[in-house]
Every structure is written in C-alpha cells, then in structure tokens.
Write a protein that holds these residues in place. Structure first.
Motif, PDB file in Angstrom:
ATOM      1  N   LEU A 172      -6.383  -3.737   5.794  1.00  0.00           N
ATOM      2  CA  LEU A 172      -6.391  -4.051   4.366  1.00  0.00           C
ATOM      3  C   LEU A 172      -7.348  -5.198   4.070  1.00  0.00           C
ATOM      4  CD1 LEU A 172      -2.533  -3.927   3.949  1.00  0.00           C
ATOM      5  CD2 LEU A 172      -4.129  -2.318   2.926  1.00  0.00           C
ATOM      6  N   THR A 184      -6.277   2.883   4.924  1.00  0.00           N
ATOM      7  CA  THR A 184      -5.322   3.158   3.846  1.00  0.00           C
ATOM      8  C   THR A 184      -5.709   4.446   3.109  1.00  0.00           C
ATOM      9  OG1 THR A 184      -4.334   2.306   1.824  1.00  0.00           O
ATOM     10  CG2 THR A 184      -6.496   1.498   2.340  1.00  0.00           C
ATOM     11  N   TYR A 206       0.828  -1.214   0.000  1.00  0.00           N
ATOM     12  CA  TYR A 206       0.000   0.000   0.000  1.00  0.00           C
ATOM     13  C   TYR A 206       0.860   1.261   0.000  1.00  0.00           C
ATOM     14  CZ  TYR A 206       1.212  -0.926   4.818  1.00  0.00           C
ATOM     15  OH  TYR A 206       1.922  -1.229   5.938  1.00  0.00           O
ATOM     16  N   GLN A 258      -8.013  -2.518  -1.749  1.00  0.00           N
ATOM     17  CA  GLN A 258      -7.361  -2.641  -0.443  1.00  0.00           C
ATOM     18  C   GLN A 258      -8.177  -1.997   0.672  1.00  0.00           C
ATOM     19  OE1 GLN A 258      -3.636  -0.566  -0.916  1.00  0.00           O
ATOM     20  NE2 GLN A 258      -2.664  -2.240  -1.998  1.00  0.00           N
ATOM     21  N   ARG A 287      -6.278   0.833  -5.241  1.00  0.00           N
ATOM     22  CA  ARG A 287      -6.487   1.004  -3.804  1.00  0.00           C
ATOM     23  C   ARG A 287      -7.912   0.658  -3.369  1.00  0.00           C
ATOM     24  NH1 ARG A 287      -2.245   3.413  -1.125  1.00  0.00           N
ATOM     25  NH2 ARG A 287      -0.821   4.560  -2.466  1.00  0.00           N
ATOM     26  N   VAL A 332      -2.137  -1.090   9.177  1.00  0.00           N
ATOM     27  CA  VAL A 332      -3.038  -0.576   8.147  1.00  0.00           C
ATOM     28  C   VAL A 332      -4.082  -1.653   7.870  1.00  0.00           C
ATOM     29  CG1 VAL A 332      -3.196   0.214   5.756  1.00  0.00           C
ATOM     30  CG2 VAL A 332      -1.237   0.866   7.133  1.00  0.00           C
TER      31      VAL A 332
END
Ligand code: SAM
Ligand code: SF4
Length: 329
Positions: free
Chosen positions: A161, A188, A26, A201, A198, A159
């Motif tokens: 995810l 994120t 990320y 994620q 992204r 983070v």
C-alpha cells in the motif's frame, strides 16, 4: 473437474463467514454491512458441500473469510475437513488475520493443518492500527508465534500500500527471514466499495521488487503452491518471497481454483460477477447428491478465461461490487 480452457480445478477456497473483527482499509468500509445470518450455510452444510467438492477432485482446500476464526464453532468444520486429509484431500489450509491464533493454533495443528497464511501488512504498531482500524499489532504477533510454536508453517501476506508500508518491505523480509516465515506481497485489487480512492493505495509490485533487489539476492524459484504467486528464494535468509501481481502481471492462464461463499454461492473467478447458487441444490432433498454434483459440473463449464481488473481514476467504480471478504481472499 476440467473447465472449458483445459484447466483442472483442484483447489477450493471457502469463505466460512463474511464477518470480521478488523476493518482493513483496502478491504472494508468501517460501517460494513454483513450478510443476514439466515442466509449463511450451517457448518454442517459447508462440510457436506466441501465433501462433495473433494469427491469431485478438489485436493487442496483453504478456509478464509471474512475472518474464519471468528465464526462460532468453526473448529468443528476444521476437524471434519481435516479427517478427509489422506482420503481425497491432500491439504487443508487457512488464511487468517491472526487475532485468534493464540487460542486456536494448537487445535489447528491437531486437526491436520500444516500451513497457514497470516495477513500482516506492517510491523509498525501505529501503521497497523491505521491499516486495520481496529487491530492490535501485539495480539497478532503473539498469534503468529503461537502458530510457529504449534509447528505450523507460517506465510505472511502483506498487501502493498502506497503511503502505508512501501518503505517497510526490507524490514519485513528481514523479520520473516529471522523467524523462518515466507513473505508474500499482494497488489491491491479493486473489489468492493471501501469509501476511499484505490488509486491512492495502489503500489505496483514491479517497483517494490526493483527496490528489494538493491539489498537482497532474489533467485527466481520453481516453487509453486498451486496459487498465483511467483516465488523467489532469498539467498540471505533461506526463506521465500512471493509476489502476487494481478494488476501488473496476469496469472489467469494457470488458475486451478473456484471460490465458495458462506451462503453457498460459487464464484468461478475472483474478478468476475458470474456465479452459481449451490445452496438451492444443497437443500433440495429431491435433487440429492446427484443434483448437487450436476450443479457444480455446470458451474465449472462457465469458468471464464480471466479477470479484467484495472485501477484507474477514470474507472472509479470497483471491477466487481462484492468485497474480498465475501468471496474469500
Ligand atoms: N481475514 C483473513 C485475513 O485477513 O487474512 C482472511 C480474509 S482476507 C479477505 C484475505 C486476504 O485478502 C488478506 O491477506 C487481505 O489482505 C487480502 N485483501 C483484502 N482485500 C483486498 C484487496 N482489495 N486487494 C488485495 N488483497 C486484499
Ligand atoms: Fe478482515 Fe481480512 Fe478483510 Fe482485514 S483483510 S478486514 S482481516 S477480512
């Protein structure tokens, strides 16, 4: 230092290098291009610049990166800044991926560091390798326990995810509780091109919080570290859970920080492109200390109200082009 919205700026985060020994999915692409060394400030220049910020009212300073502990001779900067604790500076902290902590934990404690944040997204060795591309979980765990043994208070940053650690937070909270670590979960953010989508994620923490509440007693806490996290006391463990939710809950109204890169660029907001070059006044003997202070003061007048992050398939481009490793997470 006060910005146009009446916020006192007392917190400086310094990215001492944009380089790193990991390649978190990320954060960076695997073939990330780093800044040419010629553009990077020397450790002595960083020390002087940080000293000026302390003279101007910075009370808390966090070294970050890239990976701060991979910068050659970084401990000389840590020691120099540590010597300012009690004379201007109240706290010196560090955010690290933990890979070098077995080597540096004791030295950090001796230099006056009391708390560190270690990034650890998962306790599963295979998932850790997948998230960091180059990392070894055991090495980081050894580093974390070396920090604990050296008397450093450890906060674990993870983070959140989708598909990587979304079903692991119960286990991580239990593990942190067992060892006396606080845990902070982070949404994120769309910073820099990473060669991945992204949207795949992104995991909203509102969802994670609701799931955790089924197994843990989370009591809203007044605790604050002057940062964006909202804290909960975890009744079962006596440790804390922090949530950093830039995407689902905007925290800009209480922002007290600015961010310095290793090239001497000052970003007044993590999520905006506007910046001030401090390298030029730093290196110009004619401008001297007064010129440097004037450049910093002018930059603070430009601190924006907040970021405009949005993660959405229609907005495929990152909100800002630079990576977290440049500005310093
Ligand atoms: N290398 C050190 C580390 O990993 O702790 C310090 C720098 S790293 C950029 C600081 C923090 O930013 C880490 O906790 C990392 O997980 C987080 N981070 C990196 N890219 C991010 C992104 N796009 N969104 C949210 N957090 C991110
Ligand atoms: Fe390196 Fe930290 Fe970015 Fe991971 S998050 S690639 S450890 S700078």
């Amino acid at each position: 230092m006060m910005d146009p919205f009446g916020r006192h700026i007392s917190y400086l985060r310094v990215s001492v290098t944009d380089r790193c020994d990991l390649r978190c999915v990320y954060c960076m692409a695997e073939d990330m291009t780093f800044l040419p060394k010629s553009e990077v400030l020397t450790l002595e220049e960083l020390e002087r610049l940080c000293g000026t910020f302390i003279d101007l009212g910075v009370r808390k300073l966090r070294l970050t990166g890239g990976e701060p502990l991979v910068r050659k001779n970084v401990m000389s900067l840590v020691r120099a800044l540590g010597s300012r604790i009690g004379s201007g500076l109240e706290e010196l902290t560090l955010t690290t991926n933990g890979t070098q902590l077995t080597r540096y934990a004791e030295e950090l404690a001796r230099a006056g560091v009391r708390r560190i944040n270690v990034s650890l997204d998962t306790l599963d060795a295979a998932a850790f390798k997948a998230a960091t591309r180059w990392g070894e979980l055991d090495k980081v765990l050894d580093g974390i326990f070396a920090a604990k043994a050296a008397g450093l208070h450890v906060k674990i940053n993870a983070v959140a995810l989708k598909g990587l650690n979304e079903h692991e937070f119960d286990r991580m909270l239990a593990w942190c509780g067992e060892h006396g670590f606080d845990l902070c979960l982070i949404e994120t953010m769309p910073l820099g091109e990473i060669n991945e989508d992204r949207t795949d994620q992104f995991l909203p923490l509102s969802l994670v919080q609701a799931r955790l509440k089924q197994s843990w007693t989370l009591l809203e806490s007044n605790h604050t570290t002057g940062g964006p996290a909202r804290y909960f006391d975890v009744a079962e463990t006596g440790t804390r859970l922090g949530l950093i939710t830039p995407m689902t809950h905007n925290f800009c109204e209480s922002c007290n920080r600015v961010r310095l890169t290793c090239t001497g660029t000052l970003y007044m907001c993590l999520g905006q492109d506007d910046a001030a070059d401090l390298r030029m006044p730093l290196r110009d003997p004619e401008l001297g200390e007064a010129g440097l202070r004037a450049a910093i003061a002018e930059a603070i007048t430009r601190k924006p109200r907040g970021h405009d992050f949005i993660i959405d398939r229609r907005q495929a481009a990152p909100a800002v082009a630079r990576h977290m490793s440049v500005t310093g997470g």
